[in-house]
Write an enzyme that holds these catalytic residues in place. Sequence first.
Site, PDB file in Angstrom:
ATOM      1  N   GLU A 388      32.663  46.970  39.119  1.00  0.00           N
ATOM      2  CA  GLU A 388      33.533  46.179  39.999  1.00  0.00           C
ATOM      3  C   GLU A 388      33.726  46.970  41.272  1.00  0.00           C
ATOM      4  OE1 GLU A 388      37.441  44.992  38.581  1.00  0.00           O
ATOM      5  OE2 GLU A 388      36.625  44.377  36.650  1.00  0.00           O
TER       6      GLU A 388
HETATM    7  C1  NOJ Z   1      40.362  45.487  37.929  1.00  0.00           C
HETATM    8  C2  NOJ Z   1      40.311  44.452  36.863  1.00  0.00           C
HETATM    9  O1  NOJ Z   1      39.313  44.781  35.939  1.00  0.00           O
HETATM   10  C3  NOJ Z   1      40.069  43.053  37.396  1.00  0.00           C
HETATM   11  O2  NOJ Z   1      40.286  42.139  36.364  1.00  0.00           O
HETATM   12  C4  NOJ Z   1      40.946  42.762  38.581  1.00  0.00           C
HETATM   13  O3  NOJ Z   1      40.667  41.510  39.124  1.00  0.00           O
HETATM   14  C5  NOJ Z   1      40.763  43.850  39.623  1.00  0.00           C
HETATM   15  N1  NOJ Z   1      41.115  45.109  39.064  1.00  0.00           N
HETATM   16  C6  NOJ Z   1      41.568  43.637  40.884  1.00  0.00           C
HETATM   17  O4  NOJ Z   1      42.924  43.748  40.633  1.00  0.00           O
END
Ligand code: NOJ
Length: 483
Positions: A388
Amino acid sequence: METTSKFQQKLYHYGTFPQGFSWGVSSSAYQIEGGWNADGKGPSVWDTFAQKPGSIPGNANGDVACDSYHRFEEDLYMLRALRVKSYRFSLSWSRIFPDGLRTSLNYKGVEYYNRVIDGLAANNITPMVTLYHWDLPQALQNLGGWENTDMIDIFNDFCDFCFATFGDRVKFWMTFNQPYTIAWSGYGLGQVPPNIKNPGIAPYRVAHNLIKAHAKVYHTYDDKYRKSQGGLVSITLSADWVEPKDVNVLREVVAADRALQFKLGWFAHPIFKNGDYPDAMKWQVGNKSELQDLRETRLPLFTEEEKSFIKGTADVFCVNHYTTKIVSHVTARLSPPSYEHDWDFSESEEGDSPTTAISNQRAVAWGLRRLLNWIKEEYGNPDIYITENGVATDMKTTFDDINRVFYYKTYVNEALKAHNLDGVNVKGYIAASLMDSFEWVSGYTVGFGLHHVDFTYPNRPRTPKRSDHSSTSHRDLEKPAGW
Ligand code: NOJ
């Protein structure tokens, strides 16, 4: 890595990732699916929490969210248009086992994920599946949730079922998403379910169980599925980069390293190094516990057998990364016992980009390069997937998300520098996220999406933002076939 000047940090690096580099986008079940009680799904802790008035701004919840449970075809359309190679999503445990246990199996839930996985396969998109992205079946929380050691076997059984059912097509598994958040925000700060505020004690116990559960699941895959399915298993850890307040002061450099050990090393050290917590953590928590006249350290101990069971239980390194913090040494208070007081550092924001409402998140692209190098050095040059990376904008930003375009351009470029110039084995980059969705305690006030979703319409219309268009040009960063 040698220190780079501010000028060098800002330079653009021209180059390409190797062929086969995994470009993708991410989501998670509770954030997008909706259908909270559709077709036999059981409630999760997030259903319970968010449905309680006053929990989330505007009393928002994930009852409908992006309605992906009924609109996966639309998600698939967006994924196709993005021309991504992979899609990272999570399974809703209580959709598959409504009360958390195999005996409650709900075929409709299995069918849904079969449709998702087959839809991806039909479009040559590789599924990257998170087994647990925070939405614990409520029935299991009623048994004590992650504080209960029985959860280790219960989670293992759920994962075993998922490997058996989806593993013929899913080759990339992540056990937990951000165990740090589960332990610290859920059991220390008490901000997210199960909203327990017991810092200094409960987070350590919960993390201990999460690590053991992860290791058990890894061995299950090894023993029963690896040979026939040939996939890989990891865990998604979260890490901001931590920059010392003053690189010329040893104590500050040590504090920054300690911060990384407390946040990333808490999980990464046992799993990727030696089956045990980082020395900095053992020392700090042990020392504080002693000063508090406790008979034993608040940081639980692993037996030798457990250490060898835990060591080496991830095939690749998955990391979620959003921003950079500056850390400075402080001598913290001793009592009451608190995880924060254990670590002896304070944090502030790095960089001068504007912050967002969600997390004071600043865009500090060079922090990603440093983090990747730190992981390379600390954990012996593993294959790394950035699972991510992204930035929030407010919900008024329905199309012109120029900040996000800039964010991605600079962060991807730093990942490229880490790969090409520093020899870090970056294998994939997953942008967070596919579309605006339920953003946990921020509800629908901010969005990370490459696509805007209008939550005021029942059919949840999705429209591409400017960042969606520019993301497709990331393809150009990859060497064409035949090079
Ligand atoms: C990390 C999390 O894994 C995800 O679910 C979330 O959307 C993001 N942080 C942003 O807050």
